[in-house]
Design a protein around this motif. Structure first.
Motif, PDB file in Angstrom:
ATOM      1  N   THR A   1       0.793  -1.151   0.156  1.00 16.58           N
ATOM      2  CA  THR A   1      -0.101   0.007  -0.109  1.00 16.58           C
ATOM      3  C   THR A   1       0.838   1.258  -0.037  1.00 16.58           C
ATOM      4  O   THR A   1       0.097   2.331  -0.140  1.00 16.58           O
ATOM      5  CB  THR A   1      -0.730   0.027   1.249  1.00 16.58           C
ATOM      6  N   GLY A   2       2.040   1.118   0.357  1.00 11.77           N
ATOM      7  CA  GLY A   2       2.903   2.320   0.273  1.00 11.77           C
ATOM      8  C   GLY A   2       2.889   3.217   1.769  1.00 11.77           C
ATOM      9  O   GLY A   2       3.511   4.236   1.987  1.00 11.77           O
ATOM     10  N   ASN A   3       2.089   2.476   2.663  1.00  9.47           N
ATOM     11  CA  ASN A   3       2.149   3.313   4.080  1.00  9.47           C
ATOM     12  C   ASN A   3       3.148   3.046   4.656  1.00  9.47           C
ATOM     13  O   ASN A   3       3.838   2.020   4.595  1.00  9.47           O
ATOM     14  CB  ASN A   3       0.569   3.063   4.743  1.00  9.47           C
ATOM     15  N   VAL A   4       3.584   4.072   5.659  1.00  2.13           N
ATOM     16  CA  VAL A   4       4.574   3.663   6.589  1.00  2.13           C
ATOM     17  C   VAL A   4       4.082   3.433   7.832  1.00  2.13           C
ATOM     18  O   VAL A   4       3.311   4.101   8.501  1.00  2.13           O
ATOM     19  CB  VAL A   4       5.404   5.213   6.556  1.00  2.13           C
ATOM     20  N   ILE A   5       4.639   2.183   8.177  1.00  2.55           N
ATOM     21  CA  ILE A   5       4.135   1.715   9.793  1.00  2.55           C
ATOM     22  C   ILE A   5       5.151   1.810  10.535  1.00  2.55           C
ATOM     23  O   ILE A   5       6.278   1.631  10.244  1.00  2.55           O
ATOM     24  CB  ILE A   5       3.681   0.293   9.425  1.00  2.55           C
ATOM     25  N   GLY A   6       4.686   2.235  11.897  1.00  3.16           N
ATOM     26  CA  GLY A   6       5.772   2.575  12.803  1.00  3.16           C
ATOM     27  C   GLY A   6       5.384   3.496  13.737  1.00  3.16           C
ATOM     28  O   GLY A   6       4.342   4.213  13.479  1.00  3.16           O
ATOM     29  N   SER A   7       6.136   4.080  14.724  1.00  5.26           N
ATOM     30  CA  SER A   7       5.878   5.065  15.644  1.00  5.26           C
ATOM     31  C   SER A   7       6.779   6.164  15.110  1.00  5.26           C
ATOM     32  O   SER A   7       7.983   6.288  15.202  1.00  5.26           O
ATOM     33  CB  SER A   7       6.162   4.512  16.982  1.00  5.26           C
ATOM     34  N   VAL A   8       5.914   7.250  14.619  1.00  2.00           N
ATOM     35  CA  VAL A   8       6.434   8.407  13.695  1.00  2.00           C
ATOM     36  C   VAL A   8       7.512   9.062  14.481  1.00  2.00           C
ATOM     37  O   VAL A   8       8.174   9.447  14.003  1.00  2.00           O
ATOM     38  CB  VAL A   8       5.257   9.111  13.516  1.00  2.00           C
ATOM     39  N   HIS A   9       7.125   9.118  15.806  1.00  2.00           N
ATOM     40  CA  HIS A   9       8.205   9.895  16.935  1.00  2.00           C
ATOM     41  C   HIS A   9       9.530   9.289  16.918  1.00  2.00           C
ATOM     42  O   HIS A   9      10.487  10.010  17.073  1.00  2.00           O
ATOM     43  CB  HIS A   9       7.744  10.256  18.159  1.00  2.00           C
ATOM     44  N   TYR A  10       9.680   7.977  16.533  1.00  2.00           N
ATOM     45  CA  TYR A  10      10.832   7.306  16.960  1.00  2.00           C
ATOM     46  C   TYR A  10      11.351   6.565  15.417  1.00  2.00           C
ATOM     47  O   TYR A  10      12.597   6.186  15.632  1.00  2.00           O
ATOM     48  CB  TYR A  10      10.662   6.116  17.923  1.00  2.00           C
ATOM     49  N   PHE A  11      10.812   6.799  14.286  1.00  2.00           N
ATOM     50  CA  PHE A  11      11.395   5.851  13.358  1.00  2.00           C
ATOM     51  C   PHE A  11      12.416   6.990  12.461  1.00  2.00           C
ATOM     52  O   PHE A  11      12.395   7.989  12.761  1.00  2.00           O
ATOM     53  CB  PHE A  11      10.377   5.457  12.390  1.00  2.00           C
ATOM     54  N   SER A  12      13.385   6.064  11.713  1.00  2.00           N
ATOM     55  CA  SER A  12      14.371   6.739  11.203  1.00  2.00           C
ATOM     56  C   SER A  12      14.069   7.400   9.617  1.00  2.00           C
ATOM     57  O   SER A  12      12.902   7.533   9.332  1.00  2.00           O
ATOM     58  CB  SER A  12      15.516   5.711  10.807  1.00  2.00           C
ATOM     59  N   PRO A  13      14.608   8.295   9.176  1.00  2.20           N
ATOM     60  CA  PRO A  13      14.646   9.147   8.050  1.00  2.20           C
ATOM     61  C   PRO A  13      14.124   8.029   7.005  1.00  2.20           C
ATOM     62  O   PRO A  13      13.184   8.273   6.036  1.00  2.20           O
ATOM     63  CB  PRO A  13      15.715   9.966   7.705  1.00  2.20           C
ATOM     64  N   GLU A  14      14.985   6.941   6.829  1.00  4.77           N
ATOM     65  CA  GLU A  14      14.849   6.016   5.720  1.00  4.77           C
ATOM     66  C   GLU A  14      13.192   5.230   5.893  1.00  4.77           C
ATOM     67  O   GLU A  14      12.644   4.951   4.967  1.00  4.77           O
ATOM     68  CB  GLU A  14      15.851   5.077   5.629  1.00  4.77           C
ATOM     69  N   GLN A  15      12.870   5.229   7.204  1.00  2.00           N
ATOM     70  CA  GLN A  15      11.630   4.664   7.294  1.00  2.00           C
ATOM     71  C   GLN A  15      10.321   5.719   7.044  1.00  2.00           C
ATOM     72  O   GLN A  15       9.381   5.495   6.543  1.00  2.00           O
ATOM     73  CB  GLN A  15      11.333   4.479   8.789  1.00  2.00           C
ATOM     74  N   ALA A  16      10.886   6.861   7.399  1.00  5.03           N
ATOM     75  CA  ALA A  16       9.805   8.098   6.738  1.00  5.03           C
ATOM     76  C   ALA A  16       9.676   7.997   5.401  1.00  5.03           C
ATOM     77  O   ALA A  16       8.657   8.461   4.752  1.00  5.03           O
ATOM     78  CB  ALA A  16      10.310   9.364   7.256  1.00  5.03           C
ATOM     79  N   ARG A  17      10.714   7.721   4.686  1.00  8.37           N
ATOM     80  CA  ARG A  17      10.654   7.809   3.178  1.00  8.37           C
ATOM     81  C   ARG A  17      10.107   6.639   2.593  1.00  8.37           C
ATOM     82  O   ARG A  17       9.686   6.232   1.690  1.00  8.37           O
ATOM     83  CB  ARG A  17      12.234   8.014   2.594  1.00  8.37           C
ATOM     84  N   GLY A  18      10.029   5.512   3.584  1.00 12.63           N
ATOM     85  CA  GLY A  18       9.421   4.308   3.028  1.00 12.63           C
ATOM     86  C   GLY A  18      10.750   3.514   2.431  1.00 12.63           C
ATOM     87  O   GLY A  18      10.379   2.457   1.373  1.00 12.63           O
ATOM     88  N   GLY A  19      11.835   3.794   2.691  1.00 16.06           N
ATOM     89  CA  GLY A  19      13.042   3.110   1.943  1.00 16.06           C
ATOM     90  C   GLY A  19      13.277   1.916   2.518  1.00 16.06           C
ATOM     91  O   GLY A  19      12.956   1.360   3.462  1.00 16.06           O
ATOM     92  N   PHE A  20      14.857   1.546   2.201  1.00 17.17           N
ATOM     93  CA  PHE A  20      15.375   0.567   2.591  1.00 17.17           C
ATOM     94  C   PHE A  20      15.654   0.564   4.139  1.00 17.17           C
ATOM     95  O   PHE A  20      16.322   1.355   4.725  1.00 17.17           O
ATOM     96  CB  PHE A  20      16.496   0.034   1.777  1.00 17.17           C
ATOM     97  N   VAL A  21      15.552  -0.492   4.962  1.00 15.41           N
ATOM     98  CA  VAL A  21      15.708  -0.203   6.282  1.00 15.41           C
ATOM     99  C   VAL A  21      16.508  -1.561   6.861  1.00 15.41           C
ATOM    100  O   VAL A  21      16.386  -2.696   6.345  1.00 15.41           O
ATOM    101  CB  VAL A  21      14.372  -0.537   7.231  1.00 15.41           C
ATOM    102  N   ASP A  22      17.730  -1.151   7.686  1.00 19.91           N
ATOM    103  CA  ASP A  22      18.628  -2.181   7.928  1.00 19.91           C
ATOM    104  C   ASP A  22      18.905  -1.954   9.635  1.00 19.91           C
ATOM    105  O   ASP A  22      18.131  -1.317  10.227  1.00 19.91           O
ATOM    106  CB  ASP A  22      19.882  -2.280   7.056  1.00 19.91           C
ATOM    107  N   GLU A  23      20.348  -2.363  10.134  1.00 18.21           N
ATOM    108  CA  GLU A  23      20.360  -2.389  11.424  1.00 18.21           C
ATOM    109  C   GLU A  23      20.594  -1.036  11.881  1.00 18.21           C
ATOM    110  O   GLU A  23      20.061  -0.644  12.847  1.00 18.21           O
ATOM    111  CB  GLU A  23      21.669  -3.060  11.681  1.00 18.21           C
ATOM    112  N   LYS A  24      21.017  -0.044  11.007  1.00 18.32           N
ATOM    113  CA  LYS A  24      21.491   1.488  11.365  1.00 18.32           C
ATOM    114  C   LYS A  24      19.832   1.920  11.810  1.00 18.32           C
ATOM    115  O   LYS A  24      20.005   3.069  12.391  1.00 18.32           O
ATOM    116  CB  LYS A  24      22.206   2.162  10.382  1.00 18.32           C
ATOM    117  N   SER A  25      18.982   1.563  11.107  1.00 16.90           N
ATOM    118  CA  SER A  25      17.544   2.263  11.468  1.00 16.90           C
ATOM    119  C   SER A  25      17.085   1.956  12.988  1.00 16.90           C
ATOM    120  O   SER A  25      16.565   2.984  13.661  1.00 16.90           O
ATOM    121  CB  SER A  25      16.619   1.703  10.494  1.00 16.90           C
ATOM    122  N   ASP A  26      17.607   0.775  13.388  1.00 18.84           N
ATOM    123  CA  ASP A  26      17.420   0.599  14.885  1.00 18.84           C
ATOM    124  C   ASP A  26      18.217   1.369  15.611  1.00 18.84           C
ATOM    125  O   ASP A  26      17.861   1.755  16.785  1.00 18.84           O
ATOM    126  CB  ASP A  26      17.534  -1.175  15.228  1.00 18.84           C
TER     127      ASP A  26
END
Length: 636
Positions: free
Chosen positions: A166-191
């Motif tokens: 669907t293209g939606n970004v799931i997560g807690s918006v106050h805590y997720f990374s810029p790449e999660q905000a873009r809906g991009g690739f997520v890896d260990e550095k996102s944590d």
């Protein structure tokens, strides 16, 4: 859901939490006789077959993790379209609640908590599992201070399904990374970025970015620089601040390479609070160049020689042009700086606390300042729509056009009053506690229908909206009210009339003794154990003495002139009623007499009576008016 048993194994006891994806219950595993936490997915996630497939796969992968700082997953199952995960039950509270109760934590406490989270992430990353939803809500602190990270696996299942489909970004918006905000690739550095945000909140008591909508917060993660935490909490050490800022770099390459590297820096920060972590801001000293093919080198030499004279002219003109542009650029910067420092008006920030947001907004605009509604939060003390806090604080001096960030009250948080009627008092207390409510007064009242300890009524009524944290009144049953009776005078009454009177007044004649009396007619009550006119409760037990009339003295036969022999007559109390009258009639030498009459409870089981006689004596035992059995005894 309370009381339900999943797969004939997990008995749901009480609700202990919940979020956007699932509700969490405390349960008991009947097979292993231990308490567990059961996370049940909300219905909107169970209709997507692709999600369910990924959820099961990721949950099973997360179940393979075994680490003291990770909440263990015991089981994953389905019971009539209820998808659930069985996890270790952790007695304690989450980090979000811990920060809310204590406020900004000390440097040492932030570091100790973060070290344990980093160890958990390092173990998960080594097993190729990324959390994707690190936030204070998913960090549990046990009663002995151990930190445990929960919800591994579920976030990946949700992200994979919803972002891909669907293209939606799931997560807690106050805590997720810029790449999660873009809906991009997520890896260990996102944590690691999300852990940085969590550390920021633990150290300051606030999230680094907030806004009116999730989109506005996501954009701030992408574009805005974070306010250094030391500007909010001056007690934060340089080493801790630099670690937090490195974790929260917008470019992944500038963050820590691994959770283990972060753990090592946190260890160093404990021993040297003034240590500053190096940031990876260096430019590449050897940028990549494209080299020409070997066959084209000679051709390029000829081209360079032909153009050399032309390039000299262009170089001279380029230098002159660059010099002119540089002078103009430096002059513009100097002018703007001079204008900003010497011509921009300085203003004193007014006190906006307990002021309506609209009034504060108009006031700041009139002064030449801007306002940013950073967040809204519930408050019992500040009226809805009024400002709770502001940054900068009142009295600070700022330049014209500065933005003032404010937190606005949503008023007191309202909850729905649960239905406590016909609940046991202890159960009602648990329900109220789970809804952040408490009891103000317990009113006891007699009730003919409800047993002792059951709730008859409540104030406020069920489903009423009330403030969270309110106190309520409940009315609890005292059971049926016991009536009092004036003890009647039974003396002089026939024994049967005395029994009828006692039964009508709900009195119990427990024992009837018979004795000879020359003055009182046979079967007439001579005395009673409770004084007539006394006030007694219903079902009071009493005993009476009944006349046998005058004693008839007969000359016994020679063989019976011997002294009577004593024996014990044992009577089993195996009647059907709970309470029954027992009567014993003795027949000796052709003469019958009642030697015992009394009321007994079934629970007494047996009745022992001392009897006397000579020769062959018959005993008839009655339960009420019914002859139960006859027995002959030989006294010799």
């Amino acid at each position: 859901m309370i009381g339900r048993i999943l797969d004939n194994r997990y008995e749901i006891l009480e609700k202990i939490g919940g979020g956007g994806m699932a509700l969490v219950y405390k349960a008991k595993c009947r097979l292993l006789n231990r308490y567990v936490a059961v996370k049940i997915l909300r219905p909107e996630f169970t209709s997507d077959e692709d999600f369910i497939s990924k959820f099961a796969k990721e949950s099973q992968a997360a179940a393979s993790l075994s680490h003291p700082n990770i909440v263990s997953i015991y089981d994953v199952g389905i019971d009539n379209d209820i998808y659930y995960i069985v996890m270790e039950y952790v007695k304690g509270k989450n980090l979000k609640k811990y920060i809310k109760e204590k406020g900004p934590l000390s440097n040492e406490e932030v570091i100790n908590i973060s070290k344990q989270i980093a160890l958990a992430l390092n173990h998960a990353h080594a097993n190729h599992i990324i959390h994707r939803d690190i936030k204070p809500h998913n960090i549990l602190i046990t009663e002995d201070g151990r930190v445990k990270v929960t919800d591994f696996g579920i976030a990946r299942a949700v992200t994979s399904s919803t972002v891909t489909n669907t293209g939606n970004v799931i997560g807690s918006v106050h805590y997720f990374s810029p790449e999660q905000a873009r809906g991009g690739f997520v890896d260990e550095k996102s944590d690691i970025y999300s852990l940085g945000v969590t550390m920021y909140e633990a150290a300051t008591g606030k999230v680094p970015f907030s806004g009116d909508t999730p989109i506005s917060v996501a954009l701030k993660h992408l574009k805005e620089d974070v306010i250094p935490p030391s500007l909010i909490n001056r007690n934060i050490s340089k080493s801790l601040e630099s670690i937090i800022l490195k974790c929260m770099q917008k470019e992944k390459s500038k963050r820590y390479d691994s959770a283990l590297d972060l753990y090592n820096d946190l260890n160093r920060a404990l021993t040297d609070p003034s240590l500053e972590v190096l940031m990876d801001f260096e430019e590449d000293e050897s940028p990549t160049r494209i080299l020409p093919p070997i066959n084209d080198v000679k051709l390029e030499k000829r081209e360079v020689k032909a153009k050399r004279n032309s390039n000299k002219k262009q170089l001279f003109l380029g230098v002159i042009s660059a010099l002119v542009v540089s002078i103009i650029f430096v002059t513009a910067i100097f002018y703007n700086s001079f204008k900003e420092n010497f011509f921009t008006k300085e203003l004193e920030i007014p006190d906006l606390t307990n002021v309506s947001y609209e009034i504060a907004k108009n006031k700041l605009i009139e002064m030449g300042l801007k306002i940013d509604l950073e967040r809204e939060q519930y408050s019992k003390k500040v009226e809805k729509g009024y400002i709770i806090t502001q940054l900068p604080k009142a009295g600070e001096i700022v330049k014209e056009g500065y933005t003032v960030r404010v937190t606005v009250s949503k008023g007191p948080k309202m909850v729905e009053m649960p239905n406590l009627i016909h609940k046991d008092l202890d159960e009602a207390k648990i329900i109220l506690e789970n809804n952040n409510l408490s009891i103000k007064e317990i009113i006891h009242k007699y009730d003919n229908d409800l047993p002792v300890g059951m709730v008859i009524d409540q104030i406020p009524k069920p489903n009423t909206k009330i403030e969270e944290g309110s106190q309520v009144n409940i009315i609890v049953s005292e059971g049926r009210k016991i009536q009092t009776i004036i003890m009647p005078n039974l003396v002089g009454k026939n024994v049967e009339d005395a029994k009828s009177t006692a039964k009508r007044l709900q009195l119990i004649i427990n024992n009837i003794d018979y004795e000879y009396n020359s003055d009182v007619k046979k079967d007439t009550v001579i005395s009673q154990s409770i004084k007539p006119g006394s006030e007694v409760p219903e079902n009071t037990v009493l005993s009476i003495v009944v006349s046998k009339g005058p004693e008839v003295i007969q000359q016994p036969p020679e063989e019976q002139e011997l002294p009577p022999i004593k024996k014990t007559l044992i009577i089993p109390l195996n009647f059907d009623k709970d309470v029954e009258t027992v009567k014993v009639i003795k027949t000796e030498n052709g003469i019958s007499s009642t030697i015992y009459e009394g009321t007994h409870k079934k629970e007494e089981e047996i009745l022992k009576i001392t009897v006397t006689g000579n020769g062959k004596v018959k005993f008839d035992v009655y339960f009420g008016d019914k002859l139960v059995y006859s027995k002959e005894e030989l006294f010799e």
